[in-house]
Design a protein around this motif. Sequence first.
Motif, PDB file in Angstrom:
ATOM      1  N   TYR A 518       0.673  -1.020  -0.073  1.00  0.00           N
ATOM      2  CA  TYR A 518      -0.104  -0.008  -0.115  1.00  0.00           C
ATOM      3  C   TYR A 518       0.920   1.221   0.031  1.00  0.00           C
ATOM      4  N   VAL A 519       0.686   1.782  -0.972  1.00  0.00           N
ATOM      5  CA  VAL A 519       1.815   2.945  -1.246  1.00  0.00           C
ATOM      6  C   VAL A 519       1.650   4.238  -0.103  1.00  0.00           C
ATOM      7  N   GLY A 520       2.662   4.839   0.022  1.00  0.00           N
ATOM      8  CA  GLY A 520       2.541   5.957   0.888  1.00  0.00           C
ATOM      9  C   GLY A 520       1.787   7.035   0.630  1.00  0.00           C
ATOM     10  N   TYR A 521       1.825   7.415  -0.569  1.00  0.00           N
ATOM     11  CA  TYR A 521       0.999   8.619  -1.228  1.00  0.00           C
ATOM     12  C   TYR A 521      -0.416   8.434  -1.249  1.00  0.00           C
ATOM     13  N   ASN A 522      -0.919   6.963  -0.790  1.00  0.00           N
ATOM     14  CA  ASN A 522      -2.399   6.925  -0.575  1.00  0.00           C
ATOM     15  C   ASN A 522      -2.934   6.923   0.721  1.00  0.00           C
ATOM     16  N   PHE A 523      -1.845   7.274   1.713  1.00  0.00           N
ATOM     17  CA  PHE A 523      -2.455   7.083   3.238  1.00  0.00           C
ATOM     18  C   PHE A 523      -2.798   8.677   3.481  1.00  0.00           C
ATOM     19  N   ASP A 524      -3.934   8.959   3.155  1.00  0.00           N
ATOM     20  CA  ASP A 524      -4.464  10.253   3.374  1.00  0.00           C
ATOM     21  C   ASP A 524      -4.392  10.388   5.032  1.00  0.00           C
ATOM     22  N   GLN A 525      -4.274  11.604   5.413  1.00  0.00           N
ATOM     23  CA  GLN A 525      -4.360  11.980   6.973  1.00  0.00           C
ATOM     24  C   GLN A 525      -5.359  13.176   6.776  1.00  0.00           C
ATOM     25  N   ILE A 526      -6.450  13.279   7.335  1.00  0.00           N
ATOM     26  CA  ILE A 526      -7.497  14.138   7.155  1.00  0.00           C
ATOM     27  C   ILE A 526      -7.399  15.202   8.412  1.00  0.00           C
ATOM     28  N   GLN A 527      -7.375  16.384   8.401  1.00  0.00           N
ATOM     29  CA  GLN A 527      -7.457  17.287   9.428  1.00  0.00           C
ATOM     30  C   GLN A 527      -8.589  18.489   9.378  1.00  0.00           C
ATOM     31  N   GLY A 528      -8.758  19.010  10.563  1.00  0.00           N
ATOM     32  CA  GLY A 528      -9.706  20.155  10.644  1.00  0.00           C
ATOM     33  C   GLY A 528     -10.115  20.483  12.280  1.00  0.00           C
ATOM     34  N   GLU A 529     -10.416  21.744  12.377  1.00  0.00           N
ATOM     35  CA  GLU A 529     -10.404  22.108  13.451  1.00  0.00           C
ATOM     36  C   GLU A 529     -11.673  21.500  14.222  1.00  0.00           C
ATOM     37  N   GLY A 530     -11.051  20.776  15.362  1.00  0.00           N
ATOM     38  CA  GLY A 530     -12.079  19.753  16.248  1.00  0.00           C
ATOM     39  C   GLY A 530     -12.355  18.546  15.741  1.00  0.00           C
ATOM     40  N   PHE A 531     -11.561  18.121  14.495  1.00  0.00           N
ATOM     41  CA  PHE A 531     -11.564  16.656  14.069  1.00  0.00           C
ATOM     42  C   PHE A 531     -10.668  15.863  14.440  1.00  0.00           C
ATOM     43  N   SER A 532     -11.126  14.541  15.036  1.00  0.00           N
ATOM     44  CA  SER A 532     -10.097  13.544  15.503  1.00  0.00           C
ATOM     45  C   SER A 532     -10.623  12.298  15.036  1.00  0.00           C
ATOM     46  N   TYR A 533      -9.632  11.398  15.039  1.00  0.00           N
ATOM     47  CA  TYR A 533     -10.289   9.792  15.096  1.00  0.00           C
ATOM     48  C   TYR A 533      -8.920   9.082  15.481  1.00  0.00           C
ATOM     49  N   VAL A 534      -9.013   7.574  15.655  1.00  0.00           N
ATOM     50  CA  VAL A 534      -8.270   6.563  16.220  1.00  0.00           C
ATOM     51  C   VAL A 534      -8.306   5.574  15.059  1.00  0.00           C
ATOM     52  N   ILE A 535      -6.759   4.924  14.963  1.00  0.00           N
ATOM     53  CA  ILE A 535      -6.835   3.934  14.106  1.00  0.00           C
ATOM     54  C   ILE A 535      -6.351   2.750  14.759  1.00  0.00           C
ATOM     55  N   ASP A 536      -7.061   1.674  14.739  1.00  0.00           N
ATOM     56  CA  ASP A 536      -6.912   0.325  15.657  1.00  0.00           C
ATOM     57  C   ASP A 536      -6.206  -0.734  14.693  1.00  0.00           C
ATOM     58  N   VAL A 537      -4.883  -0.834  14.674  1.00  0.00           N
ATOM     59  CA  VAL A 537      -4.309  -1.799  13.968  1.00  0.00           C
ATOM     60  C   VAL A 537      -4.620  -3.189  14.221  1.00  0.00           C
ATOM     61  N   SER A 538      -5.158  -3.493  15.464  1.00  0.00           N
ATOM     62  CA  SER A 538      -5.481  -4.829  15.847  1.00  0.00           C
ATOM     63  C   SER A 538      -6.722  -5.471  15.151  1.00  0.00           C
ATOM     64  N   ARG A 539      -7.286  -4.346  14.443  1.00  0.00           N
ATOM     65  CA  ARG A 539      -8.542  -4.945  13.717  1.00  0.00           C
ATOM     66  C   ARG A 539      -8.401  -5.023  12.245  1.00  0.00           C
ATOM     67  N   PRO A 540      -9.349  -6.032  11.535  1.00  0.00           N
ATOM     68  CA  PRO A 540      -9.104  -6.188  10.005  1.00  0.00           C
ATOM     69  C   PRO A 540      -9.303  -4.691   9.478  1.00  0.00           C
ATOM     70  N   ALA A 541      -8.711  -4.953   8.079  1.00  0.00           N
ATOM     71  CA  ALA A 541      -8.734  -3.747   7.260  1.00  0.00           C
ATOM     72  C   ALA A 541     -10.342  -3.309   7.020  1.00  0.00           C
ATOM     73  N   GLY A 542     -10.693  -2.303   6.957  1.00  0.00           N
ATOM     74  CA  GLY A 542     -12.064  -1.741   6.759  1.00  0.00           C
ATOM     75  C   GLY A 542     -13.084  -1.516   8.148  1.00  0.00           C
ATOM     76  N   GLN A 543     -12.356  -2.152   9.240  1.00  0.00           N
ATOM     77  CA  GLN A 543     -12.987  -1.828  10.590  1.00  0.00           C
ATOM     78  C   GLN A 543     -11.897  -1.298  11.740  1.00  0.00           C
ATOM     79  N   ARG A 544     -11.150  -0.292  11.235  1.00  0.00           N
ATOM     80  CA  ARG A 544     -10.100   0.183  11.973  1.00  0.00           C
ATOM     81  C   ARG A 544     -10.210   1.480  12.313  1.00  0.00           C
ATOM     82  N   ILE A 545     -11.118   2.243  12.172  1.00  0.00           N
ATOM     83  CA  ILE A 545     -11.453   3.717  12.330  1.00  0.00           C
ATOM     84  C   ILE A 545     -12.384   3.705  13.450  1.00  0.00           C
ATOM     85  N   ALA A 546     -11.877   4.363  14.773  1.00  0.00           N
ATOM     86  CA  ALA A 546     -12.778   4.333  16.011  1.00  0.00           C
ATOM     87  C   ALA A 546     -12.639   5.799  16.421  1.00  0.00           C
ATOM     88  N   ALA A 547     -13.733   6.177  17.238  1.00  0.00           N
ATOM     89  CA  ALA A 547     -13.824   7.397  18.019  1.00  0.00           C
ATOM     90  C   ALA A 547     -13.866   8.739  16.827  1.00  0.00           C
TER      91      ALA A 547
END
Length: 666
Positions: A518-547
């Motif tokens: 998975y190429v690095g230039y496709n790892f989008d990191q999204i930012q914005g005032e008051g915006f946040s999220y968690v990446i859980d790498v123990s979970r399978p792909a497609g189920q990793r974004i929490a909070a």
Amino acid sequence: MRATPMKRRLVPLALASVLLAGCAGQAFKPGRLPDGARADVAILETTDVHANVLSYDYFKQKDDPTVGYERTATLIRRAREAFPNTVLFDSGDTIQGTVLADYQAKVKPVGCGEELAIYKAMDALGYDGGTAGNHEFNYGLPFLSQVTGTPMNVDGAGTQRCAGPHFPLVLANVYSARDGRPIFRPWAVVTKTIEAYTPDGSKLEVPLKIGIIGFTPPPILEWDKQNLAGKVTVSGVVEAARKYLPQLEAQHPDLVVAILHGGLDTHPYASEMENGGWHLAGVPGIDVLLLGHSHTEFPGPRYAGLPDVDAQRGFVRGVPAVMGGFFGKDLGVIKLALAREHGRWTVDKADTHSEVRPICPKKNECVPADPAIAPLVAQAHAAAVAYVDTPIGSSTLRMSSYFADEGNMTALSAVNAAQADYVRRELPKLRPELADLPVLSAAAAFRTGFGGPEDYTDVPAGPLTLRSAADLYYYPNTLAAVLVDGAGLKAWLEHSAERFNRIDPGKDGEQPLINGRYVGYNFDQIQGEGFSYVIDVSRPAGQRIAALSFKGRPVTPQQRFVVATNNYRAGGGGHFPGLDGGNIVLAAPDGAREILAAWLERMRRITGDQLPARSWRFAPLKTRGPVTFTAAAGKQEVARAAGLDNVRQLADHGDGTATYAIDLSR
């Protein structure tokens, strides 16, 4: 019987010497070449040079011997010394990719009578043909028409034939929207005089007619929508091959070489497929396949295990193939053994193989630069260096991508701040009904070590110049904004999180954090005032974004956002769910790099308070063994300065890279 090299015939050595002395240089006459005659032809390929003419890093302002066409040129000359019969082709992504390229295209565009620096260098080596890659279209069709010396019947392009490369460019799958005809000639025939040997060892000089046909990735219509929409149409590579191969075959070539700016994808064929090489190899009539676009090497281990692919000897569905790296780092070579059967040349596959020759076979052991290249581009190079030193401001913090995958967002934050600012100012003018929606911004680190230990963005604290902006934003994308809902936003982030492997907390031993496919230039990191999220790498792909939250509240599936990004991503680049060009609400005429430079200049002095806060973290995860990744050696203090005190270097590899461990429990 296995073929033998041309100079080792089955006749006795003394007799062979007599025959060779008597026949050396003998001209070919029709009917004189009998069945059983043989010839070796080396097909040489460059691809994805990306205007890296010189071994020079414009961002770090220093020589870089690990890249550069001037060193590839040395490999080309050496190959010509080793093989009596050679042809040389280029598979595209040639005119874009360095500060030098941007200078000649956008800052001080070359005139009609002036040849691009990269084409000057290539002409010094004498190419036999090439095709256009997707990045050839980044500067627009009028510029492409001019610098390739190819009048095009499209809006904005002139009919005047300007200076261009001294070799044919072929492209079969891009057509003018005005008349439906290809904007480049779809195919050409190149005739070379080669040395061949009769069964008794006699040498003849004979003509070899080589048909070439070219293809570019069909998604260019989305990736460069602003430059191409309404001006051209694009077809799939297989459809174009079936359309134009009969015309080429009617010229009775001895060989047909398909030059594809694309890699290998064994999924079921679709006309919009980005990497259609595997399917193209199955089209009858193609004898040789040249690949590109994927910025890797074929033959090579990345393609091991693909069906009907020999990733050691270099065959795709029985067709000899090669892909020669990128940035001038390598030369692709196919040693093609030809045998005369029934009055025609055929490929002896048992004696044919491909290889990729690097300019640096070992660390600190790179071939010398060809001294003929640098003088050809000296004036343009000096002007580009002076241009990127233009001051635009200052910064109190280091902005780097050394640990962008692990959470250092310093380099991305500047890009996201500039993009979001632009959208907030421009969107109300164009779409006032969307003016009250929250604006987020997505950016990916373009340079994450893929090209080696120097391939990272690194802008130190202190004065900022245009070089700094070019380092922070590597590609000449334009800015775009898309309208997404909360469900789409989560899907976007889930796809990005495929950058990571799944980590098993109960597993002993090391586990690699990064998914190398998975190429690095496709790892989008999204930012914005008051915006946040968690990446859980123990979970399978497609189920990793929490909070996933915005201003302290969970993001709902129906909640709407405008996300600033680039035209490549908004148009479907990277195959992100929901991003196919249909939800674009702003397509800026301005380049993202130029927007960033203007923002930096307007801010004058960048501090941490002026950049959006880090938006994501890994979910806490205690593992039995270390979670590791590879990055540039000796950069642990960079991680700590960015707040990543859970990163430590484990081992220096001695080649500029090191293994690091990240403690996900902290």
